[in-house]
Design an enzyme around this catalytic site. Structure first.
Site, PDB file in Angstrom:
ATOM      1  N   LYS A 279       2.471   4.474  -3.736  1.00 22.34           N
ATOM      2  CA  LYS A 279       3.505   5.509  -3.513  1.00 22.34           C
ATOM      3  C   LYS A 279       2.866   6.887  -3.342  1.00 22.34           C
ATOM      4  O   LYS A 279       3.159   7.829  -4.098  1.00 22.34           O
ATOM      5  CB  LYS A 279       4.505   5.522  -4.653  1.00 22.34           C
ATOM      6  CG  LYS A 279       5.401   4.301  -4.685  1.00 22.34           C
ATOM      7  CD  LYS A 279       6.663   4.590  -5.471  1.00 22.34           C
ATOM      8  CE  LYS A 279       7.570   3.394  -5.537  1.00 22.34           C
ATOM      9  NZ  LYS A 279       7.020   2.291  -6.349  1.00 22.34           N
TER      10      LYS A 279
ATOM     11  N   ASP B 226       1.681  13.274  -1.256  1.00 23.15           N
ATOM     12  CA  ASP B 226       0.729  14.383  -1.354  1.00 23.15           C
ATOM     13  C   ASP B 226       0.535  15.032   0.008  1.00 23.15           C
ATOM     14  O   ASP B 226       1.167  14.639   0.988  1.00 23.15           O
ATOM     15  CB  ASP B 226      -0.597  13.855  -1.927  1.00 23.15           C
ATOM     16  CG  ASP B 226      -1.216  14.849  -2.901  1.00 23.15           C
ATOM     17  OD1 ASP B 226      -1.303  16.047  -2.532  1.00 23.15           O
ATOM     18  OD2 ASP B 226      -1.603  14.455  -4.007  1.00 23.15           O
TER      19      ASP B 226
ATOM     20  N   ASN C 166      -4.237  15.650   3.863  1.00 27.09           N
ATOM     21  CA  ASN C 166      -5.650  15.401   3.592  1.00 27.09           C
ATOM     22  C   ASN C 166      -5.854  14.470   2.398  1.00 27.09           C
ATOM     23  O   ASN C 166      -6.672  13.540   2.450  1.00 27.09           O
ATOM     24  CB  ASN C 166      -6.367  16.741   3.357  1.00 27.09           C
ATOM     25  CG  ASN C 166      -7.854  16.552   3.204  1.00 27.09           C
ATOM     26  OD1 ASN C 166      -8.512  15.986   4.080  1.00 27.09           O
ATOM     27  ND2 ASN C 166      -8.378  16.990   2.069  1.00 27.09           N
ATOM     28  N   THR C 167      -5.080  14.680   1.343  1.00 27.57           N
ATOM     29  CA  THR C 167      -5.226  13.843   0.140  1.00 27.57           C
ATOM     30  C   THR C 167      -4.733  12.417   0.408  1.00 27.57           C
ATOM     31  O   THR C 167      -5.349  11.448  -0.061  1.00 27.57           O
ATOM     32  CB  THR C 167      -4.457  14.481  -1.048  1.00 27.57           C
ATOM     33  OG1 THR C 167      -4.944  15.813  -1.205  1.00 27.57           O
ATOM     34  CG2 THR C 167      -4.656  13.714  -2.324  1.00 27.57           C
TER      35      THR C 167
ATOM     36  N   ARG D  57      10.923  -7.696 -13.028  1.00 29.09           N
ATOM     37  CA  ARG D  57      11.374  -8.218 -14.318  1.00 29.09           C
ATOM     38  C   ARG D  57      12.246  -9.469 -14.252  1.00 29.09           C
ATOM     39  O   ARG D  57      12.058 -10.369 -15.092  1.00 29.09           O
ATOM     40  CB  ARG D  57      12.053  -7.078 -15.113  1.00 29.09           C
ATOM     41  CG  ARG D  57      11.030  -6.062 -15.621  1.00 29.09           C
ATOM     42  CD  ARG D  57      11.652  -4.743 -15.989  1.00 29.09           C
ATOM     43  NE  ARG D  57      12.066  -3.991 -14.804  1.00 29.09           N
ATOM     44  CZ  ARG D  57      12.564  -2.762 -14.837  1.00 29.09           C
ATOM     45  NH1 ARG D  57      12.683  -2.138 -15.994  1.00 29.09           N
ATOM     46  NH2 ARG D  57      12.905  -2.155 -13.715  1.00 29.09           N
TER      47      ARG D  57
HETATM   48  O1  C5P Z   1      11.382  -5.058 -12.388  1.00 25.55           O
HETATM   49  P1  C5P Z   1      11.996  -4.630 -11.098  1.00 25.55           P
HETATM   50  O2  C5P Z   1      12.512  -5.784 -10.253  1.00 25.55           O
HETATM   51  O3  C5P Z   1      13.027  -3.532 -11.258  1.00 25.55           O
HETATM   52  O4  C5P Z   1      10.755  -4.026 -10.284  1.00 25.55           O
HETATM   53  C1  C5P Z   1      10.888  -3.361  -9.072  1.00 25.55           C
HETATM   54  C2  C5P Z   1       9.544  -2.947  -8.588  1.00 25.55           C
HETATM   55  O5  C5P Z   1       9.705  -2.290  -7.339  1.00 25.55           O
HETATM   56  C3  C5P Z   1       8.814  -1.960  -9.495  1.00 25.55           C
HETATM   57  O6  C5P Z   1       7.437  -2.311  -9.445  1.00 25.55           O
HETATM   58  C4  C5P Z   1       9.033  -0.606  -8.859  1.00 25.55           C
HETATM   59  O7  C5P Z   1       7.927   0.249  -9.040  1.00 25.55           O
HETATM   60  C5  C5P Z   1       9.181  -0.974  -7.379  1.00 25.55           C
HETATM   61  N1  C5P Z   1      10.004  -0.086  -6.549  1.00 25.55           N
HETATM   62  C6  C5P Z   1      11.328   0.169  -6.814  1.00 25.55           C
HETATM   63  N2  C5P Z   1      12.046   1.023  -6.015  1.00 25.55           N
HETATM   64  C7  C5P Z   1      11.483   1.595  -4.960  1.00 25.55           C
HETATM   65  C8  C5P Z   1      10.155   1.319  -4.662  1.00 25.55           C
HETATM   66  C9  C5P Z   1       9.438   0.462  -5.482  1.00 25.55           C
HETATM   67  O8  C5P Z   1      11.862  -0.376  -7.776  1.00 25.55           O
HETATM   68  N3  C5P Z   1      12.192   2.354  -4.166  1.00 25.55           N
END
Ligand code: C5P
Length: 224
Positions: A63, A66, A69-70, A204
């Site tokens: 994600k 920035d 350049n970074t 999860r």
């Molecule tokens: O546990 P869960 O199903 O909520 O995990 C969702 C994953 O998706 C996490 O790793 C979270 O960082 C990522 N994510 C998100 N929403 C976004 C982008 C990424 O939940 N817009």
């Protein structure tokens, strides 16, 4: 169902837990990729673990958010890992997106729209005056302009995004039941695929508790 694609979010710093997630989620009925986010990539052994993974679809959820350049330097720094997908926040701006796209080479660059943990109230708090749907649509147009390879949004916005963004659409915020945790914009796996998601991101609901049982619940749900 054979072509249903899922990124399993490997959100832990514990290597044996991650190995267990990878072993127990493998099955012949789904295409599974593994998503490693800030938690795992910042852990002591995380990067090394990923460098030893073979024949997996790997999604580095850095994600980036920035200056151009970074973002570019970070992409160069992660290139020794054989990752397939990498995320950048679309709100980094068009210049950062285009520069990052050039630097990413064969890594697919994914633009992240509004996080699925945010709703209209949260957007107002941050200072945005568009609602979620309008902002996601606006950002999807920017992602198309920067020629990004994929986009992340909630499954609730897929229909909208499809109008302006023609490549892969990846949707987190997937729930089989009412346990939202910190997510706000959720949908079931079936609803998400029906709406046209190419990939679901599930953490999860798969990785907490009995992983094999969770995968079987998911397969049953998709078969209904
Ligand atoms: O546990 P869960 O199903 O909520 O995990 C969702 C994953 O998706 C996490 O790793 C979270 O960082 C990522 N994510 C998100 N929403 C976004 C982008 C990424 O939940 N817009």
């Amino acid at each position: 169902m054979k072509n249903n694609k899922i990124f399993v979010a490997c959100d832990s710093t514990n290597i044996s837990k991650i190995k267990n997630i990878i072993n127990k989620t493998k099955n012949s009925k789904l295409i599974i990729g593994y998503k490693f986010g800030l938690e795992f990539l910042n852990s002591k052994k995380g990067r090394n673990f990923i460098s030893n993974l073979k024949n997996e679809i790997i999604f580095a959820d850095l994600k980036l958010h920035d200056i151009p350049n970074t973002c570019v330097s970070t992409i160069k720094a992660i290139k020794d890992l054989k990752i397939n997908y990498l995320t950048i926040h679309i709100s980094s701006g068009l210049k950062a997106l285009s520069s990052a796209k050039k630097a990413s080479g064969r890594i697919k660059l994914i633009g992240v729209t509004v996080l699925t943990s945010l709703d209209n109230k949260a957007l107002k708090e941050i200072g945005f005056n568009k609602d979620v749907k309008k902002l996601v649509l606006h950002q999807a147009k920017l992602a198309a302009k920067a020629k990004l390879d994929a986009i992340v949004c909630s499954a609730q916005e897929v229909n909208l995004v499809k109008k302006v963004f023609k490549k892969e659409i990846i949707t987190p915020g997937i729930r089989f039941d009412n346990s939202k945790n910190d997510q706000k914009r959720i949908m079931t796996p079936k609803q998400a695929y029906n709406n046209g998601s190419d990939w679901l991101v599930i953490g999860r609901p798969i990785t907490k508790g009995n992983i094999k049982k969770n995968i079987n619940n998911l397969l049953n749900h998709l078969n209904q």
